[in-house]
Enzyme design. Structure first.
Site, short mmCIF file in Angstrom:
data_model
loop_
_atom_site.label_atom_id
_atom_site.label_comp_id
_atom_site.label_asym_id
_atom_site.label_seq_id
_atom_site.Cartn_x
_atom_site.Cartn_y
_atom_site.Cartn_z
N TRP A 133 -43.61 65.94 44.29
CA TRP A 133 -43.70 65.32 42.97
C TRP A 133 -42.36 65.61 42.28
O TRP A 133 -41.99 66.79 42.12
CB TRP A 133 -44.87 65.97 42.22
CG TRP A 133 -45.09 65.50 40.82
CD1 TRP A 133 -45.38 64.22 40.41
CD2 TRP A 133 -45.10 66.32 39.65
NE1 TRP A 133 -45.56 64.20 39.05
CE2 TRP A 133 -45.39 65.47 38.55
CE3 TRP A 133 -44.89 67.66 39.41
CZ2 TRP A 133 -45.47 65.93 37.25
CZ3 TRP A 133 -44.98 68.13 38.11
CH2 TRP A 133 -45.26 67.27 37.05
N ASP A 214 -49.71 74.27 43.30
CA ASP A 214 -49.86 73.22 42.30
C ASP A 214 -51.09 72.41 42.69
O ASP A 214 -51.14 71.82 43.78
CB ASP A 214 -48.59 72.33 42.31
CG ASP A 214 -48.66 71.26 41.22
OD1 ASP A 214 -49.68 71.21 40.50
OD2 ASP A 214 -47.70 70.47 41.11
N LYS A 250 -56.35 64.26 36.18
CA LYS A 250 -56.82 63.22 37.11
C LYS A 250 -58.33 63.29 37.31
O LYS A 250 -59.02 62.30 37.19
CB LYS A 250 -56.15 63.35 38.47
CG LYS A 250 -54.69 63.75 38.44
CD LYS A 250 -53.78 62.62 38.08
CE LYS A 250 -52.37 63.17 37.92
NZ LYS A 250 -51.38 62.18 37.69
C1 LMR Z 1 -47.57 60.97 38.83
O1 LMR Z 1 -47.27 61.68 39.80
O2 LMR Z 1 -47.31 59.76 38.76
C2 LMR Z 1 -48.37 61.55 37.70
O3 LMR Z 1 -48.65 62.88 37.96
C3 LMR Z 1 -47.76 61.31 36.38
C4 LMR Z 1 -46.59 62.20 36.11
O4 LMR Z 1 -46.61 62.89 35.10
O5 LMR Z 1 -45.65 62.23 36.90
#
Ligand code: LMR
Length: 405
Positions: A133, A214, A250
């Site tokens: 992420w 996480d 989520k």
């Molecule tokens: C994502 O990965 O799209 C979501 O968790 C929104 C974000 O805050 O990045």
């Protein structure tokens, strides 16, 4: 004198930058598969019925609007900790955790990163999976850490690069921090097996690494909230000290309420008490107090037996919708490609996303030719797909993959 003449334009956020481009796109047929927000089968944003019921019950109670404690309400912190570790875990029984309310997953990660960087004598290097992420990078580098990556996704096999991962773990600098997605890895949707997790923990212990989990998608990997918590409980059983950032954005649909938690497992109750005081000292000069509403909802949802069971069913329904539409998408892609390429690798992926394996150029083509927006790493939000757009999305992905344009 112009105070701001030295201020240059900042780079757009890797995920929200795509959202901004999408909003500015004038084409009628545009589709946004970038942001990770669950949608129902009609493309509408969604709040689980259990959460709606919980909020309606709370409205009748005239909840106080006074400040929450710096670390968040005690009830909330206790129910979240029990949810993470299990009521009869040693961490709960011996009160070996410092758990604070956080501003979603990001805010919780950031408080944890500041704490580790400023107060703990870990090596100031953090290892983050590649892929990951994207904000993980800024959360840790802005807190002072040097960022290094460990292998995770194998672009050749379109699966987990477990051998590469273990090799990289073996070569990490001792006493470093390592970030792991405890369930439904974002963006790849590929998680290690339980046996592989145990091997990862073996290296973590041998190398004296500090694990920072996480957990943003509990419930979305198997449809079972409890089963999806297995990696958190496994770590808590096997390592003495660790951190977890948890968000309920989520799985409770509480995105905008910014409700999450940071929980740090310590060796003793006294140590946990000291850690808690330091977390409070970090939080106070940033935002003073966390917001009340989300914490009330989460606490009641976790502690009321009826609401909690209803929530487990709601999450299972969200999971089922994602898996159904994922399978339909794969079938449609395979039908279109008629043996020329195979999309079955996406069937192993779990959670909210599909990881297409598309290059940045292909993601760009998807946007230019078909007005379909994915994140630059090739991630698509499966939960945005429905009966109205699935054919178009599959056709576009098929054309991009085989370069039919
Ligand atoms: C994502 O990965 O799209 C979501 O968790 C929104 C974000 O805050 O990045």
């Amino acid at each position: 004198m112009n105070w701001f003449s030295c201020v240059v334009r900042a780079e757009s956020d890797k995920i929200y930058g795509v959202q901004e481009e999408y909003v500015n796109d004038k084409r009628d047929n545009k589709i946004n598969l970038s942001i990770g927000v669950f949608r129902d089968q009609n493309g509408q944003s969604f709040v689980p019925q259990s959460v709606i019921n919980c909020e309606q019950m709370l409205f009748t109670k005239n909840c106080s609007k006074e400040y929450a404690p710096i670390e968040g309400f005690k009830d909330f912190r206790q129910s979240v900790a029990k949810f993470i570790y299990g009521e009869d875990s040693d961490v709960i029984i011996n009160e070996r955790h410092a758990t604070v309310q956080g501003l979603g997953g990001t805010g919780s990660l950031r408080i944890g990163a500041i704490f580790l960087y400023e107060l703990v004598s870990v090596n100031k290097t953090v290892y983050i999976p590649y892929q990951t992420w994207s904000p993980h990078n800024q959360v840790f580098s802005n807190s002072g850490f040097q960022i290094k990556h460990y292998r995770y996704w194998n672009q050749r096999t379109l699966n987990l690069d477990f051998e590469g991962l273990i090799n990289d773990f073996e070569n990490m600098i001792d006493y470093s921090v390592v970030v792991l997605h405890s369930i439904a890895h974002n963006p790849t949707g590929i998680d290690p097996t339980l046996d592989q997790w145990n091997q990862i923990i073996d290296v973590i212990q041998r190398k004296k690494l500090f694990p920072f989990l996480d957990c943003a998608y509990q419930g979305f990997a198997s449809g079972d909230l409890q089963r999806d918590g297995v990696v958190n409980t496994l770590f808590a059983k096997r390592v003495n000290q660790m951190a977890i950032a948890m968000t309920f954005a989520k799985n409770m649909g509480l995105y905008g309420d910014r409700i999450g938690a940071l929980s740090i497992v310590c060796q003793t109750k006294q140590e946990a008490h000291n850690v808690l005081t330091q977390l409070k000292a970090i939080i106070r000069p940033i935002y003073s107090h966390p917001p009340n509403w989300g914490a009330l909802v989460v606490h009641h949802l976790l502690s009321d037996h009826h609401l909690r069971s209803q929530w487990f069913i709601d999450v299972n329904n969200m999971y089922t919708r994602i898996q159904d539409i994922r399978n339909q998408l794969i079938n449609e892609l395979n039908r279109l490609s008629d043996g020329k390429t195979n999309w079955d690798f996406m069937a192993n992926q779990r959670g909210m996303y599909g990881f297409t394996g598309f290059s940045q150029t292909q993601v760009f083509q998807l946007k230019q030719q078909f007005a379909i927006y994915a994140t630059l790493d090739g991630r698509i939000n499966i939960a945005v797909i429905n009966q109205n757009n699935i054919k178009h999305i599959a056709y576009a992905m098929h054309c991009i993959k085989l370069q039919i344009m």
